[in-house]
Design an enzyme around this catalytic site. Structure first.
Site, mmCIF file in Angstrom:
data_model
loop_
_atom_site.group_PDB
_atom_site.id
_atom_site.type_symbol
_atom_site.label_atom_id
_atom_site.label_comp_id
_atom_site.label_asym_id
_atom_site.label_seq_id
_atom_site.Cartn_x
_atom_site.Cartn_y
_atom_site.Cartn_z
ATOM 1 C CG LEU A 192 34.418 -11.509 45.685
ATOM 2 C CD1 LEU A 192 33.915 -10.939 44.361
ATOM 3 C CD2 LEU A 192 34.391 -13.040 45.658
ATOM 4 C CB SER A 193 31.860 -9.167 47.452
ATOM 5 O OG SER A 193 30.525 -8.881 47.716
ATOM 6 C CB ALA A 194 32.409 -7.668 52.086
ATOM 7 C CB ALA A 216 36.822 -8.311 42.276
ATOM 8 C CG HIS A 330 27.978 -10.188 43.708
ATOM 9 N ND1 HIS A 330 28.483 -8.902 43.645
ATOM 10 C CD2 HIS A 330 28.334 -10.677 44.919
ATOM 11 C CE1 HIS A 330 29.099 -8.618 44.781
ATOM 12 N NE2 HIS A 330 29.025 -9.677 45.564
#
Length: 523
Positions: A192-194, A216, A330
């Site tokens: 997820l994200s980073a 993601a 987000h």
């Protein structure tokens, strides 16, 4: 108080015990300002800058342990001694009871301000692992590596092959495979994200290790190689050609690589932290690597306002999937509940829309039908919807030469098998939409390629109940916010403050009309 940190902000710390690139005082101040100003605003959840609490693991497995330990319900299990660990990471695992040797292995990377324990508790991956039978590895970074506990996806010293955090994660894969007897040909990675940005880089750097990946709310591989470029990628990614994006993957991989991982991409259209354009650039990057075009081979509608675009490789098998979640901010798409296609817990950066972990596992073939490559039979043409009632859906499709039977899958889960070219699925809920695919089965029992999906909505109307945070209700349209307070869509009933901590139950009594039902919702 300033705005919260998001799970992607790449503010850096100097790693303890190693020589790292140093930020000047002015540069550090600018970084801190960026991290604060880039926090989610009224379109996204508000979180403490401290992020989710890191729970203490229940047990620890010493590196010399010969057999894997099973994760307790309270949290993941720590494993030590997995290698030289140049990235200064920690390793946690979740292993279903009685897992046999030869099962798949999935690596799951948390976002900034999060932890392995947090991701274990809310992402839904442990439930899918227990259901389908595979081991999970949860790498964890800390503030010693990065001020916001982010994986350093933007730093080649940490994200290139055999360097820093990337090598630590690769060592965890080797350790887990040895402990649990995992099938090294069926290792997958998601984040997820980073963690999504690091996932893309790991797929590029280690195509010989990972058979598939899922990014993601993340970014293309090698989108950034500096801290400054990281922010550019997040908010306005470079508009490179597919060939340019693909070249970045090929240059990161070992020379001569010809086999690539299959990639799932998840992105919300209301994401103000990672611009939705990143999903398009990710698609361009991985379709180019696979030699596929950028026009979808097929498109389908899934639950939670999700549109699925599939891109086939030259052999006709899906190589890249793009899941676009309408109205989602987000975070990671989850769908709390006990249904076969549900998973996860709603919360900050875990958004109540659709169980992305379930659909990703299906894409990778981890759902108990043997996984791996499909049989040689082609996909049936169709299927077509012949009709529905309140509780049934009838499908038909074209015959496949050499087929001895057909397996029908509802929402990715096997619904039944038939020797004919039609099937009636029974026991369905009224007023509910289902997605079906069909595969032909050969005389050896191997299922071939899946058909394109078809959706069926049963007749009738059954009130639906949804328990989630006030923020999650607004994301999915069940409620709206005004002046920091939340109100049910349709009825307008007050639900309290608009945040991720207040949880309410809503009942949909008619399409688009919701009432508060905290006292009980039998539906």
């Amino acid at each position: 108080m300033g705005q919260p940190y998001s799970p992607l902000h790449p503010a850096r710390n100097r790693r303890a015990g190693s020589i790292r690139r140093r930020l000047t005082t002015a540069g550090a101040a600018a970084t801190a300002a960026l991290a604060l100003s880039a926090g989610l605003t009224a379109t996204g959840p508000q979180a403490s800058a401290a992020g989710p609490t890191t729970a203490k693991p229940q047990t620890s497995v010493e590196g010399t342990t010969a057999t894997g330990q099973h994760a307790s319900a309270a949290g993941p299990t720590q494993v030590t001694g997995f290698g030289s660990n140049p990235g200064n990471l920690s390793m946690y695992t979740h292993v279903p009871d009685g897992l046999p040797a030869g099962a798949p292995l999935v690596v799951a990377l948390h976002g900034c301000t999060q932890s392995a324990s947090d991701y274990h508790a809310k992402s839904g991956w442990p439930r899918i692992a227990d259901r389908d039978g595979f081991a999970l590895v949860f790498p964890q970074t800390t503030g010693a590596n990065n001020a916001n506990s982010c994986f350093n996806w933007f730093d080649p010293a940490d994200s290139a092959r055999d360097r820093g955090e990337a090598l630590s994660i690769r060592q965890m894969v080797g350790k887990a495979a040895a402990l649990y007897g995992s099938d090294t040909g069926r290792v997958y990675i998601t984040g997820l994200s980073a963690g999504g940005g690091m996932t893309a880089n790991m797929l590029a750097a280690y195509p010989d290790v990972f058979a598939g990946g899922a990014v993601a709310s993340g970014l293309p591989a090698s989108c950034a190689t500096t801290l400054t470029a990281a922010y550019t990628c997040m908010y306005s990614p470079p508009d490179r050609t597919p060939a340019q994006w693909g070249a970045l993957v090929r240059s990161a991989a070992p020379a001569g690589t010809s086999s690539w991982p299959r990639v799932a991409i998840w992105q919300g259209t209301a994401d103000t932290t990672v611009a939705p354009a990143n999903a398009a650039e990710l698609r361009d990057q991985w379709t180019d690597v696979w030699g596929a075009g950028q026009t979808p081979s097929r498109t389908a509608t899934l639950g939670g306002g999700t549109t699925l675009d599939e891109y086939d490789d030259p052999s006709g098998r899906p190589a890249v999937r793009v899941h676009t979640v309408a109205g989602m901010a987000h975070g990671l798409a989850v769908d709390p509940g006990s249904g076969a296609d549900q998973c996860g817990t709603a919360g900050t950066y875990y958004l109540d829309t659709i169980c992305s972990s379930h659909h990703t596992a299906l894409f990778w073939g981890l759902d108990g039908d043997g996984g791996g490559d499909p049989g040689t039979l082609p996909a049936p043409t169709g299927p077509d919807l012949a009709g529905t009632t309140d509780t049934t859906a009838t499908l038909s499709w074209g015959a496949v030469s050499g087929a001895t039977a057909y397996v029908v899958r509802r929402d990715g889960v096997r619904a039944g098998t038939t020797t004919s070219t039609s099937y009636t699925d029974t026991g369905l809920a009224p007023g509910t939409t289902y997605t079906y695919t069909v595969a032909a089965v050969d005389s050896a029992g191997a299922a071939g390629r899946l058909s394109s999906p078809v959706t069926a909505t049963t007749t009738g109307d059954t009130p639906a109940c949804h328990t989630a945070s006030n923020y999650a209700h607004t994301v999915t349209g069940r409620a709206h916010q005004s002046g920091g307070h939340t109100y049910a869509t349709g009825s307008g009933q007050a639900m309290g403050l608009w945040n991720t901590y207040t949880t309410r139950t809503l009942k949909e009594t008619s399409p688009g009309y919701y009432v508060v039902a905290d006292a009980g919702c039998p539906a």
